[in-house]
Scaffold this active site. Structure first.
Site, PDB file in Angstrom:
ATOM      1  N   GLY A 171     -26.642 -65.670 -58.588  1.00 49.42           N
ATOM      2  CA  GLY A 171     -27.702 -64.684 -58.402  1.00 49.42           C
ATOM      3  C   GLY A 171     -28.928 -65.051 -59.199  1.00 49.42           C
ATOM      4  O   GLY A 171     -29.175 -66.228 -59.492  1.00 49.42           O
ATOM      5  N   SER A 172     -29.700 -64.055 -59.558  1.00 50.35           N
ATOM      6  CA  SER A 172     -30.972 -64.292 -60.229  1.00 50.35           C
ATOM      7  C   SER A 172     -30.775 -64.687 -61.680  1.00 50.35           C
ATOM      8  O   SER A 172     -29.764 -64.361 -62.308  1.00 50.35           O
ATOM      9  CB  SER A 172     -31.843 -63.034 -60.159  1.00 50.35           C
ATOM     10  OG  SER A 172     -31.317 -62.019 -61.002  1.00 50.35           O
TER      11      SER A 172
ATOM     12  N   GLU B 194     -24.636 -69.714 -61.469  1.00 45.65           N
ATOM     13  CA  GLU B 194     -25.630 -70.442 -60.682  1.00 45.65           C
ATOM     14  C   GLU B 194     -26.778 -69.488 -60.410  1.00 45.65           C
ATOM     15  O   GLU B 194     -26.603 -68.472 -59.730  1.00 45.65           O
ATOM     16  CB  GLU B 194     -25.063 -70.977 -59.373  1.00 45.65           C
ATOM     17  CG  GLU B 194     -26.099 -71.841 -58.652  1.00 45.65           C
ATOM     18  CD  GLU B 194     -25.624 -72.406 -57.343  1.00 45.65           C
ATOM     19  OE1 GLU B 194     -26.136 -71.930 -56.298  1.00 45.65           O
ATOM     20  OE2 GLU B 194     -24.763 -73.301 -57.343  1.00 45.65           O
ATOM     21  N   LEU B 195     -27.965 -69.815 -60.921  1.00 42.21           N
ATOM     22  CA  LEU B 195     -29.062 -68.868 -60.956  1.00 42.21           C
ATOM     23  C   LEU B 195     -30.252 -69.359 -60.127  1.00 42.21           C
ATOM     24  O   LEU B 195     -30.063 -70.035 -59.139  1.00 42.21           O
ATOM     25  CB  LEU B 195     -29.440 -68.605 -62.420  1.00 42.21           C
ATOM     26  CG  LEU B 195     -28.233 -68.238 -63.315  1.00 42.21           C
ATOM     27  CD1 LEU B 195     -28.657 -68.071 -64.756  1.00 42.21           C
ATOM     28  CD2 LEU B 195     -27.532 -66.988 -62.795  1.00 42.21           C
TER      29      LEU B 195
ATOM     30  N   TRP C 249     -25.953 -61.837 -51.406  1.00 39.64           N
ATOM     31  CA  TRP C 249     -25.963 -61.518 -49.985  1.00 39.64           C
ATOM     32  C   TRP C 249     -26.368 -62.700 -49.111  1.00 39.64           C
ATOM     33  O   TRP C 249     -26.089 -62.705 -47.919  1.00 39.64           O
ATOM     34  CB  TRP C 249     -26.949 -60.367 -49.725  1.00 39.64           C
ATOM     35  CG  TRP C 249     -28.246 -60.551 -50.442  1.00 39.64           C
ATOM     36  CD1 TRP C 249     -28.589 -60.033 -51.646  1.00 39.64           C
ATOM     37  CD2 TRP C 249     -29.369 -61.348 -50.021  1.00 39.64           C
ATOM     38  NE1 TRP C 249     -29.856 -60.446 -52.010  1.00 39.64           N
ATOM     39  CE2 TRP C 249     -30.345 -61.251 -51.039  1.00 39.64           C
ATOM     40  CE3 TRP C 249     -29.639 -62.126 -48.902  1.00 39.64           C
ATOM     41  CZ2 TRP C 249     -31.571 -61.911 -50.957  1.00 39.64           C
ATOM     42  CZ3 TRP C 249     -30.853 -62.793 -48.814  1.00 39.64           C
ATOM     43  CH2 TRP C 249     -31.814 -62.672 -49.839  1.00 39.64           C
ATOM     44  N   ASN C 250     -27.066 -63.689 -49.672  1.00 40.73           N
ATOM     45  CA  ASN C 250     -27.661 -64.712 -48.803  1.00 40.73           C
ATOM     46  C   ASN C 250     -26.628 -65.657 -48.191  1.00 40.73           C
ATOM     47  O   ASN C 250     -26.818 -66.172 -47.102  1.00 40.73           O
ATOM     48  CB  ASN C 250     -28.728 -65.509 -49.562  1.00 40.73           C
ATOM     49  CG  ASN C 250     -28.196 -66.198 -50.800  1.00 40.73           C
ATOM     50  OD1 ASN C 250     -27.367 -65.651 -51.520  1.00 40.73           O
ATOM     51  ND2 ASN C 250     -28.678 -67.393 -51.069  1.00 40.73           N
TER      52      ASN C 250
ATOM     53  N   ASP D  92     -21.009 -57.841 -52.037  1.00 43.41           N
ATOM     54  CA  ASP D  92     -22.420 -57.473 -52.059  1.00 43.41           C
ATOM     55  C   ASP D  92     -22.659 -56.303 -51.107  1.00 43.41           C
ATOM     56  O   ASP D  92     -22.071 -56.217 -50.022  1.00 43.41           O
ATOM     57  CB  ASP D  92     -23.279 -58.659 -51.655  1.00 43.41           C
ATOM     58  CG  ASP D  92     -24.761 -58.352 -51.807  1.00 43.41           C
ATOM     59  OD1 ASP D  92     -25.283 -58.533 -52.920  1.00 43.41           O
ATOM     60  OD2 ASP D  92     -25.370 -57.906 -50.810  1.00 43.41           O
ATOM     61  N   SER D  93     -23.547 -55.418 -51.495  1.00 41.95           N
ATOM     62  CA  SER D  93     -23.774 -54.194 -50.724  1.00 41.95           C
ATOM     63  C   SER D  93     -24.367 -54.473 -49.344  1.00 41.95           C
ATOM     64  O   SER D  93     -24.187 -53.667 -48.422  1.00 41.95           O
ATOM     65  CB  SER D  93     -24.700 -53.251 -51.498  1.00 41.95           C
ATOM     66  OG  SER D  93     -24.101 -52.859 -52.715  1.00 41.95           O
TER      67      SER D  93
END
Length: 519
Positions: free
Chosen positions: A226-227, A248-249, A151-152, A177-178
């Protein structure tokens, strides 16, 4: 903002559903438009539509696909303001950061529109027997590529990874993304207007915990941002299917300020690298190591510049930092600051939530006295918080910068560029910016970007960013057949062995003879 008719047109790009979900606008807390949630069982049929369209798309010349990307870039520029409005509405970021995001996707589209043919061009390599055997390497599309982005950066990450996948001849299945589906859907609408066949890029919407596994099962390759925790799970699922993935984390990115650094420039660069997008940036700086000779001056200037940042919910360019995007990020930021203060850290500026500005605002915060037992020391905050540490040498700074599990991005500040490059080579990070926070690496679109260690695998941008979406294929051709009569096999093998011994002797001499090395 978009009217109801325009919103309905965007949402019509999603598969039909009887279930809907609403996110909240970060600036106000009011509900965003209800988004149809794609049923898990529909993912396979959506993927099938993309697969069917991919064959014809891949058959088109690369220059045709490049022309679509160039037209897409032009439409992004024309719709710049609307895209910024959407990103601010959905994520709460400041206008300046939304505008930079649009420019980043425009640059990505133009880069691959100009260079994808060269990146994907068939190349000749040395054959087994020069003059007799010729070898060429070509690049074939994977087929259907899945893209899961956070989302960012709902435009730069979600669309920036789609562009090279399409230009490589793939179809794409994106999971919106939600929190920010409208930005992605608006970009897809523009891509179709630019000439992209509608079925070639499909979008589904819904919770990642439900759609993520279904997406992995449906595609031939996955791009995920994401994470680290989610990346590990995705990597396991992709491994079970023996498909590739680029990940990419997370990151806890360091900045090193050397004794000879331009302190004013370093402080200005730190503010940008720490507080852009309210700190919700995987390549943003979260810890700074400053040589003791310039520590006090740097800290004073960083604190002053941070305290003067204009924080607010405006849609104009008079705001320096916007809101956090979710209650989860606000709570994580508050928790890290409170934990650090309770264990002895000092807040030099900021340190508080600002509900008077909006439900998810937090002040840009500078901490000192952060120690290893504090959560903020090594855990990714993903909010507007930075810790500043005093060091006695470059060696100590590098050692501390390399501590921890991550290795995504880093920054080094020094007037001596040779020194900067030397330090950069010692830092464990996928990209290191000398005399810049993060922008110079991400804007150098011919250079790959990605993480080391638990910050991920694979790269975006440059040749690596498009070749990852392909399967290299070697084709050899030879002038005469290799099936020789039995009576020739013995002499042929003896001749080959003699040639091999001679070749090894020549190569060995060239490697070990200093005269050969110097010549």
């Amino acid at each position: 903002m978009l009217n109801a008719t325009a919103v309905d047109a965007l949402l019509a790009q999603l598969p039909a559903s009887t279930e809907f979900s609403c996110a909240s606008a970060p600036f106000t807390g009011e509900p965003l438009p209800a988004v149809p949630q794609t049923p898990v069982e529909s993912v396979e049929s959506v993927a099938a539509v993309g697969r069917a369209a991919q064959r014809q798309w891949a058959a088109r010349p690369v220059r045709d696909r490049q022309a679509v990307a160039a037209r897409f870039a032009r439409l992004l520029v024309e719709h710049h303001d609307r895209l910024c409005d959407l990103m601010q509405w959905e994520t709460g970021k400041a206008r300046i950061h939304a505008a930079v995001e649009v420019q980043g996707v425009v640059a990505t589209a133009l880069h691959y529109a100009a260079h994808s043919a060269g990146y994907l061009g068939e190349r000749r390599v040395r054959g087994a027997v020069p003059g007799l055997v010729r070898a060429r390497v070509g690049y074939r599309p994977k087929g259907l590529v899945g893209v899961i982005a956070p989302w960012n950066y709902p435009l730069f990450l979600a669309v920036g990874d789609v562009i090279p996948a399409l230009l490589a001849g793939n179809a794409v299945l994106s999971k919106a993304d939600s929190q920010a589906p409208l930005t992605l859907l608006y970009a897809r609408q523009l891509a179709v207007r630019a000439g992209l066949p509608d079925p070639v890029w499909q979008v589904v919407a819904g919770p990642g915990r439900l759609l993520g596994p279904a997406l992995v099962e449906a595609v031939d390759y996955l791009s995920f941002t994401g994470s680290t925790a989610t990346g590990r799970e995705i990597a396991r699922r992709c491994a079970d299917r023996l498909i590739g993935a680029s990940l990419e984390l997370g990151g806890k990115n360091p900045m090193i300020v050397c004794a000879d650094a331009d302190v004013t420039a370093a402080a200005r660069g730190a503010v940008q690298a720490v507080f852009s997008n309210a700190g919700q940036m995987c390549i943003g700086i979260e810890r700074i190591y400053v040589h003791e000779k310039v520590f006090e001056r740097f800290l004073a200037e960083l604190t002053d510049r941070t305290a003067r940042l204009r924080v607010g919910a405006g849609y104009g360019y008079d705001v320096d930092m916007g809101s956090l995007t979710s209650l989860r990020q606000l709570e994580a930021t508050e928790k890290h600051v409170a934990d650090a203060v309770s264990k002895g850290a000092t807040v030099l500026t900021g340190g508080r939530a600002r509900p008077d500005l909006g439900p998810l605002f937090h002040e840009p915060t500078v901490l000192t006295g952060v120690t290893a037992e504090m959560a903020v020391y090594a855990e990714e905050t993903f909010g507007p918080v930075v810790s500043v540490h005093r060091v006695a040498s470059d060696a100590e700074a590098v050692r501390l910068a390399n501590a921890g599990e991550y290795g995504l991005s880093a920054s080094v500040w020094t007037r001596d560029l040779r020194r900067g490059r030397r330090i950069a080579a010692e830092v464990v990070a996928g990209s290191v910016n000398v005399n810049d926070g993060y922008l110079s690496a991400i804007a150098s679109l011919g250079a790959p970007m990605g993480g080391m260690r638990t910050s991920g695998s694979g790269r975006r941008h440059g040749r690596e960013g498009i070749v990852r979406y392909t399967e290299p294929q070697t084709v050899t051709t030879q002038r005469v057949a290799t099936a020789y009569p039995d009576r020739f096999r013995g002499p042929l093998l003896r001749a080959m062995n003699a040639c091999t011994r001679a070749l090894v002797a020549v190569r060995h001499r060239r490697i070990h003879d200093p005269r050969e090395i110097h010549t």
